[in-house]
Scaffold this active site. Sequence first.
Site, PDB file in Angstrom:
ATOM      1  N   SER A  65     -29.930  48.556 -23.824  1.00  0.00           N
ATOM      2  CA  SER A  65     -30.322  49.674 -22.964  1.00  0.00           C
ATOM      3  C   SER A  65     -29.614  50.985 -23.254  1.00  0.00           C
ATOM      4  O   SER A  65     -29.961  52.011 -22.647  1.00  0.00           O
ATOM      5  CB  SER A  65     -30.105  49.300 -21.495  1.00  0.00           C
ATOM      6  OG  SER A  65     -31.117  48.420 -21.067  1.00  0.00           O
ATOM      7  N   ASP A 308     -24.344  50.940 -20.617  1.00  0.00           N
ATOM      8  CA  ASP A 308     -24.196  49.591 -21.160  1.00  0.00           C
ATOM      9  C   ASP A 308     -25.539  49.121 -21.682  1.00  0.00           C
ATOM     10  O   ASP A 308     -26.589  49.671 -21.329  1.00  0.00           O
ATOM     11  CB  ASP A 308     -23.716  48.613 -20.084  1.00  0.00           C
ATOM     12  CG  ASP A 308     -22.329  48.935 -19.556  1.00  0.00           C
ATOM     13  OD1 ASP A 308     -21.607  49.688 -20.218  1.00  0.00           O
ATOM     14  OD2 ASP A 308     -21.989  48.430 -18.472  1.00  0.00           O
TER      15      ASP A 308
END
Length: 462
Positions: A65, A308
């Site tokens: 992501s 993250d």
Amino acid sequence: MTTKKMGFDRARWQERLDLLRASHHVPGAALAVLVEGEIHELASGVLHRGTGVEVTTDSVFQAGSIAKVYTATLVMQLVDAGELRLDSRVVDVLPGFAVADDEVTKSVTIGRLLSHTSGIAGDFTLDTGRGDDCLARYVEACANVGQDCPPGAVVSYCSTGYAILGRIVEVVTGQTWDDALRDRLLAPLGLEHSMTLPEEALRFRAAMSHLGERGTDPEPAPVWDMLPRSAGPSGRVLVTAADVVRFARMHLDGGTAPDGTRVLSAESAATMRRRVVDCLDVWSFMAHAWGYGWALYDWDGVAGYGHDGAVLGQFSYLRVVPGSGVVAALLTNGGGATGLFVDLFQELLGELAGVRMPDAFAPAAEPQPVDVAALAGTYEREGVRITLNERDGVPRLRWQLTGGNAGYSPPIEADLVTVSDTVLAMPGLGPVSAPWLPLVFGTLPDGTSYVYFGMRAAPKIA
């Protein structure tokens, strides 16, 4: 803010990386750190436990992501060019766009998608093939996608929204998302070890994902990549740790490349890290708020930003401390990656940037007495049903995929540990890299109770 000590002791940090990686059963890891204007690169372990090929600093990992920040940057470039606005309605840019809720179809904006406040069901995954029309076909299929929660109510992590943003980039630029990313961002920044398609990674040493129970040495995954091409804007950039740091350095430097090339306006770089919405769940992403692309952190009054990423056993972490000019990126390929990240970055950012990153989420040794009956019930978001009840005085969770997702995983049941009146802890199961996962309970503006799990909001239905 003052730092304890500047400079980068390469031998010391290599030793710490090697030790912590092994102790957390992470097969391989790559670390890059920007400090005092210089990027330092370290590597540890193996890319593949089956072959024993070692990780090198030019090894490519799946960053998951973190791709969202790249897509957000492309969108903000188009804002700079006057071709988009944050308050532009998606339906005005993508004629024919629709989701299941007619009012959301008519009103949802680009800014809502960037800040995860659209409420659109966030985990709609559909393999629409490898063709250049994959995102167009994906957006067409969104016509049946419902809402996890009302728009603007809370932040609810939405990968679906970033796939839609990727299609917006395509329509406005006339390029595929992959080509737009390469031509408009990767090339101007000289990111020669960054790419989007699996076949491009064959030019480099590539990390294999590893899966296994937490606390054991994981084994190579059965496949290298499970994401369809349509998930690219939300979940796939293939990168080295140093390239991630170079990308973040552009943001840190107000949108300019090291050679002075203007990649993004200073205003748009600042806008991306402007506080848009607070996060009730401050553990799943360790974020206190969200901007237009960046997760925002508050380290005892010191501001930072980052993101993250996770995809099939590969976990990535990016942190930027603008007040000290420090950027750090860690890429891993399985095992207890969260433990490695927290232990390493607490030391690293503490010494180099003078900030204290929080501990990983975990319940206290003695559970807090909580009226679990007040939280019990059934919570549901698109494709997921969460049932919470009590058995022999212990709160218990049942997590079940529903609808079109039902075949992907059997239901999961687990005993929970109480943390507070609004927070319960679930032990990390299977390939999850964290030892504990938070369930955070809140109330929507209309009075409906909801639970965050993975920072996705699921309203209470019964």
